[in-house]
Design a protein around this motif. Structure first.
Motif, PDB file in Angstrom:
ATOM      1  N   ASP A   7       0.821  -1.212   0.000  1.00 23.39           N
ATOM      2  CA  ASP A   7       0.000   0.000   0.000  1.00 23.39           C
ATOM      3  C   ASP A   7       0.855   1.262   0.000  1.00 23.39           C
ATOM      4  O   ASP A   7       0.522   2.243  -0.663  1.00 23.39           O
ATOM      5  N   ASN A  11       0.803   4.065  -2.889  1.00 29.07           N
ATOM      6  CA  ASN A  11       0.517   5.454  -2.546  1.00 29.07           C
ATOM      7  C   ASN A  11       1.640   6.384  -3.003  1.00 29.07           C
ATOM      8  O   ASN A  11       1.383   7.472  -3.527  1.00 29.07           O
ATOM      9  N   THR A  12       2.881   5.959  -2.837  1.00 28.73           N
ATOM     10  CA  THR A  12       4.012   6.782  -3.254  1.00 28.73           C
ATOM     11  C   THR A  12       4.021   6.975  -4.766  1.00 28.73           C
ATOM     12  O   THR A  12       4.249   8.086  -5.263  1.00 28.73           O
ATOM     13  N   ILE A  60      -9.539  12.209  -2.580  1.00 26.31           N
ATOM     14  CA  ILE A  60      -8.740  12.027  -1.360  1.00 26.31           C
ATOM     15  C   ILE A  60      -8.708  13.331  -0.575  1.00 26.31           C
ATOM     16  O   ILE A  60      -8.789  13.340   0.644  1.00 26.31           O
ATOM     17  N   GLN A  68       1.044  14.629   2.423  1.00 22.37           N
ATOM     18  CA  GLN A  68       1.834  13.444   2.090  1.00 22.37           C
ATOM     19  C   GLN A  68       3.039  13.808   1.227  1.00 22.37           C
ATOM     20  O   GLN A  68       4.135  13.272   1.416  1.00 22.37           O
TER      21      GLN A  68
END
Length: 102
Positions: A7, A11-12, A60, A68
């Motif tokens: 995950d 996400n990165t 999001i 982030q």
């Protein structure tokens, strides 16, 4: 170097894609967020059910994306540089698709 689960890797990679797409918009290379999403969904295989990376970023929340990316930038500033458009959107309380409505 810290271990990353699946995950975290996903996400990165998604953050990198969103950041690059924001750079294209901010530099005027792409005209609309919807255009970028269309190309990435139909040309590059981005999952259609997510609506494109910039639509997904709006879902999001730009503030979440911003935070982030800030963490990644702080961890490796030579690799990560946030697109100025993301900073502008956060400051204005807007999303990528709000830019299309201009």
């Amino acid at each position: 170097r810290r271990p990353m689960d699946d995950d975290a890797v996903l996400n990165t990679l998604l953050l990198a894609l969103i950041n690059e797409a924001a750079g294209l918009l901010g530099e005027g290379i792409a005209g609309r967020a919807a255009d970028v999403d269309l190309v990435l969904v139909h040309g590059y295989g981005f999952p259609r059910f997510r609506g494109g990376p910039l639509f997904h970023a709006d879902q999001i929340g730009i503030a979440t994306i911003h935070e982030q990316l800030k963490e990644l930038e702080a961890g490796d500033p030579l690799v990560w540089k946030m697109a100025p458009l993301i900073e502008q959107l956060v400051a204005g309380g807007k999303g990528f698709l709000d830019q299309d409505a201009k």
